[in-house]
Design an enzyme around this catalytic site. Structure first.
Site, PDB file in Angstrom:
ATOM      1  N   ARG B  56       0.851  -1.182   0.000  1.00  0.00           N
ATOM      2  CA  ARG B  56       0.000   0.000   0.000  1.00  0.00           C
ATOM      3  C   ARG B  56       0.891   1.237   0.000  1.00  0.00           C
ATOM      4  O   ARG B  56       2.106   1.139   0.104  1.00  0.00           O
ATOM      5  CB  ARG B  56      -0.931  -0.003   1.212  1.00  0.00           C
ATOM      6  CG  ARG B  56      -0.232  -0.509   2.440  1.00  0.00           C
ATOM      7  CD  ARG B  56      -0.389   0.248   3.708  1.00  0.00           C
ATOM      8  NE  ARG B  56      -0.268   1.669   3.626  1.00  0.00           N
ATOM      9  CZ  ARG B  56       0.860   2.352   3.801  1.00  0.00           C
ATOM     10  NH1 ARG B  56       2.016   1.739   4.038  1.00  0.00           N
ATOM     11  NH2 ARG B  56       0.878   3.663   3.738  1.00  0.00           N
ATOM     12  N   GLY B  57       0.274   2.391  -0.119  1.00  0.00           N
ATOM     13  CA  GLY B  57       1.026   3.633  -0.200  1.00  0.00           C
ATOM     14  C   GLY B  57       1.187   3.983  -1.669  1.00  0.00           C
ATOM     15  O   GLY B  57       1.550   3.132  -2.488  1.00  0.00           O
ATOM     16  N   ALA B  58       0.928   5.240  -1.988  1.00  0.00           N
ATOM     17  CA  ALA B  58       0.874   5.641  -3.394  1.00  0.00           C
ATOM     18  C   ALA B  58       2.157   5.285  -4.163  1.00  0.00           C
ATOM     19  O   ALA B  58       2.085   4.638  -5.215  1.00  0.00           O
ATOM     20  CB  ALA B  58       0.561   7.133  -3.483  1.00  0.00           C
ATOM     21  N   ARG B  97      -7.232  -0.705  -7.243  1.00  0.00           N
ATOM     22  CA  ARG B  97      -7.771   0.264  -6.259  1.00  0.00           C
ATOM     23  C   ARG B  97      -8.058   1.573  -6.992  1.00  0.00           C
ATOM     24  O   ARG B  97      -7.180   2.114  -7.652  1.00  0.00           O
ATOM     25  CB  ARG B  97      -6.784   0.503  -5.110  1.00  0.00           C
ATOM     26  CG  ARG B  97      -6.717  -0.692  -4.153  1.00  0.00           C
ATOM     27  CD  ARG B  97      -5.898  -0.355  -2.913  1.00  0.00           C
ATOM     28  NE  ARG B  97      -6.577   0.602  -2.063  1.00  0.00           N
ATOM     29  CZ  ARG B  97      -5.972   1.284  -1.097  1.00  0.00           C
ATOM     30  NH1 ARG B  97      -4.681   1.136  -0.882  1.00  0.00           N
ATOM     31  NH2 ARG B  97      -6.642   2.124  -0.346  1.00  0.00           N
ATOM     32  N   GLN B 203      -2.772   2.318   9.949  1.00  0.00           N
ATOM     33  CA  GLN B 203      -1.450   2.406   9.311  1.00  0.00           C
ATOM     34  C   GLN B 203      -0.505   3.302  10.113  1.00  0.00           C
ATOM     35  O   GLN B 203       0.706   3.089  10.100  1.00  0.00           O
ATOM     36  CB  GLN B 203      -1.574   2.944   7.879  1.00  0.00           C
ATOM     37  CG  GLN B 203      -2.244   1.991   6.899  1.00  0.00           C
ATOM     38  CD  GLN B 203      -3.736   2.242   6.799  1.00  0.00           C
ATOM     39  OE1 GLN B 203      -4.340   2.804   7.708  1.00  0.00           O
ATOM     40  NE2 GLN B 203      -4.326   1.814   5.703  1.00  0.00           N
ATOM     41  N   ASP B 244      -2.411  10.599  -2.152  1.00  0.00           N
ATOM     42  CA  ASP B 244      -2.737   9.513  -3.072  1.00  0.00           C
ATOM     43  C   ASP B 244      -3.017  10.021  -4.469  1.00  0.00           C
ATOM     44  O   ASP B 244      -2.794   9.318  -5.456  1.00  0.00           O
ATOM     45  CB  ASP B 244      -3.914   8.702  -2.538  1.00  0.00           C
ATOM     46  CG  ASP B 244      -3.477   7.882  -1.341  1.00  0.00           C
ATOM     47  OD1 ASP B 244      -3.373   8.462  -0.244  1.00  0.00           O
ATOM     48  OD2 ASP B 244      -3.188   6.685  -1.514  1.00  0.00           O
ATOM     49  N   ASN B 254      -5.967  12.252   0.157  1.00  0.00           N
ATOM     50  CA  ASN B 254      -5.065  11.452   0.988  1.00  0.00           C
ATOM     51  C   ASN B 254      -5.936  10.660   1.954  1.00  0.00           C
ATOM     52  O   ASN B 254      -7.156  10.793   1.976  1.00  0.00           O
ATOM     53  CB  ASN B 254      -4.065  12.369   1.712  1.00  0.00           C
ATOM     54  CG  ASN B 254      -2.943  11.587   2.380  1.00  0.00           C
ATOM     55  OD1 ASN B 254      -2.375  10.671   1.781  1.00  0.00           O
ATOM     56  ND2 ASN B 254      -2.631  11.908   3.618  1.00  0.00           N
ATOM     57  N   LYS B 255      -5.303   9.818   2.741  1.00  0.00           N
ATOM     58  CA  LYS B 255      -6.012   8.950   3.679  1.00  0.00           C
ATOM     59  C   LYS B 255      -7.079   9.722   4.464  1.00  0.00           C
ATOM     60  O   LYS B 255      -6.844  10.841   4.916  1.00  0.00           O
ATOM     61  CB  LYS B 255      -4.999   8.370   4.666  1.00  0.00           C
ATOM     62  CG  LYS B 255      -5.577   7.485   5.746  1.00  0.00           C
ATOM     63  CD  LYS B 255      -6.273   6.266   5.220  1.00  0.00           C
ATOM     64  CE  LYS B 255      -5.401   5.556   4.235  1.00  0.00           C
ATOM     65  NZ  LYS B 255      -6.058   4.476   3.526  1.00  0.00           N
TER      66      LYS B 255
END
Lengths: 342, 342
Positions: B56-58, B97, B203, B244, B254-255
């Site tokens: 995960r993570g852009a 995603r 996270q 993101d 973003n998150k």
């Protein structure tokens, strides 16, 4: 699902007095898995229940403070305490949680009658119970009137956002912020309620969801970080929350996570309404800066049902409340009036 | 504790290519309890790992997209796929995603070489890995320069607030927002880092805390609702987060839980800095309104380690991201430049 008034409402109270000398509470630490009544027979047991959030919510803590004085007097008589010992027990109770002004208020309401004998103390304490019920219904109806007026013409009902639990479980019955929701629901005006789960102790996910479920009010639980984005997406008509302490200038201390909702409500032009009894208004505190924010144990953040969520040794900061500045508050609704600090 | 470069950094990568035809990832769903490497041999396994947030993570998703095309080509050769089947596999990967523009970017970077044969595809994919490392270090240094300039004269070091994990674990190594923190730490300039736990999948609590712990950088985990109050209390000098997807006008997805920090930072006049590679800038998306926000399963909200946190039957809404409008963003730092949308 229709309201189940046997479960919560007219018959079962969050906190009540059982003569001659017992307080009965719903143990909120065990909800929503289990509905358990607990009898408290000593001030020590009551303080422990308050600290562990078995009884919680500003109005319920006010009632707990008042009933606690009656409990202390009964315990003093039973145990042969002198006046100093009794005074110390009452002082300990008064300080069981630092931010809740209602606890202090409830203690002081009843402690003023200490010279008038045990029966008068008990009467004064019991009168707080009924007064809380009356107060909640009055402020809930006033809040429902206000929101109807602020948000006319929503044929599919209002979409509201609330945080933590300012419901029947935070009071004796009915609730403050959730009392407003209940009153609106009775009028057929609630489309949906977004409930912030309210980390770390999940009062929203556990308690508010439980109450809404039993009332048959449509709701969706969201993580606390999601509230402002949901407001920004135009999905919320108003935010309705309770308060733990309101400063003289209208700054509002409430459960941590309230302030971000107020910031988002202001930015997106929707009402941010605080529903709280007059006893929450603290004229002795000029602004929010003077409010002592309770710092709770880090373990509430880094542990979950006995499992660690962080690396071993991780530190955490755990403020229980935040302060919403008065200029972000559309209205404070009490049992007596609507104050508009913003 | 000194940086343990054997655990994370020069030697161990979040995602890497293992010739002839395997992707190796750190399984982030098992951190911080267990450091497990997982080998992925099919596109299906990679998509599953992406959906379950094992990777995960852009930026890491960009690399995963690129390596995934090489994986697909190897799988096609092994399984005798025709061109249609290969194209479908690549398309499935591209859409694993919805919000992560980097995944699409990574796929497209490498898919452009499909006509040039398997070796060229593999080379293109591997070059993305090294490029990510170089990119992170460049943007981290630029971000550290910017914060040094914006916040001079903090003898006890900067107090920063971050959210989610934009660290080494979100990239190949080093990190974006947490790369900035690392670079500042190397300069002796970090006093404390507040880490939003980042519900529902934690996270922040699990991954960012793990990275900071291993780097010996002082930090405190907080619940997501606490960030704005901590900023209001004057305890934070700057907010530093990843992204993101960044729209052409500077709106930042973003998150979920990022937007409330931006609101608070703006109100209290502290910098809100976004650290992200150029690949996160999406000129094809004019504003944040056009960003498709991934809605994840409600179970992530209402369940916790297999235990239910809400009444049975409770509904939940689970947006994975929120959008911070450009006017709240002090600066976007990339490997090439500092953009100031606000």
């Amino acid at each position: 699902m229709p309201p189940d008034r046997r479960v919560l409402g007219a018959r079962l109270r969050t906190i009540d007095w059982q003569p001659p000398s017992t307080i009965v509470i719903i143990d909120q630490a065990r909800l929503p898995g289990e509905l358990a009544l607990v009898e408290l027979r000593t001030v020590g047991e009551l303080i422990e229940a308050i600290r562990r959030l078995r009884v919680r919510g500003a109005p319920a803590l006010g009632v707990a403070g008042g009933l606690g004085v009656a409990l202390a007097v009964a315990e003093a008589e039973r145990e042969g305490w002198d006046d100093d010992r009794l005074a110390r027990a009452i002082s300990d109770l008064r300080h069981a949680r630092p931010t809740a002004v209602n606890l202090v208020w409830g203690v002081d309401q009843v402690a003023g009658h200490l010279d008038e004998g045990r029966d008068t103390v008990e009467e004064a304490a019991i009168s707080l119970v009924q007064r809380d019920v009356d107060t909640c219904v009055a402020l809930a109806e006033r809040g429902a009137d206000l929101l109807s007026e602020l948000l006319p013409g929503r044929p599919r009902g209002l979409s509201l956002h609330t945080h933590c639990n300012a419901g029947a479980l935070a009071c004796v019955e009915w609730g403050t912020a959730l009392g407003v929701v209940r009153s609106l629901h009775r009028r057929g005006m609630v489309g949906n309620v977004f409930v912030g789960e309210t980390r770390p102790l999940l009062q929203g996910a556990r308690l508010t969801a439980w109450e809404l479920h039993h009332e048959g009010i449509p709701y969706e639980v969201v993580v606390d970080g999601a509230g402002p984005g949901i407001i920004a997406a135009g999905m919320v008509d108003a935010v309705v929350v309770g308060a733990d302490r309101i400063a003289a200038n209208g700054d509002v201390a409430n459960k941590v996570g309230t302030y971000p909702l107020a910031l988002a409500a202001a930015r997106h032009g929707i009402p941010f309404v605080v529903a709280a009894p007059e006893s929450t208004l603290d004229d002795g505190t000029p602004t929010g800066d003077a409010i002592d924010i309770e710092q709770r144990p880090p373990d509430e953040v880094v542990m979950w049902s006995g499992a660690r969520t962080t690396p071993v040794g991780a530190g955490a900061r755990n403020p229980a409340f935040d302060v919403t500045p008065a200029d972000l508050v559309t209205a404070i609704v009490t049992e007596l009036r609507v104050v508009r600090p913003g």
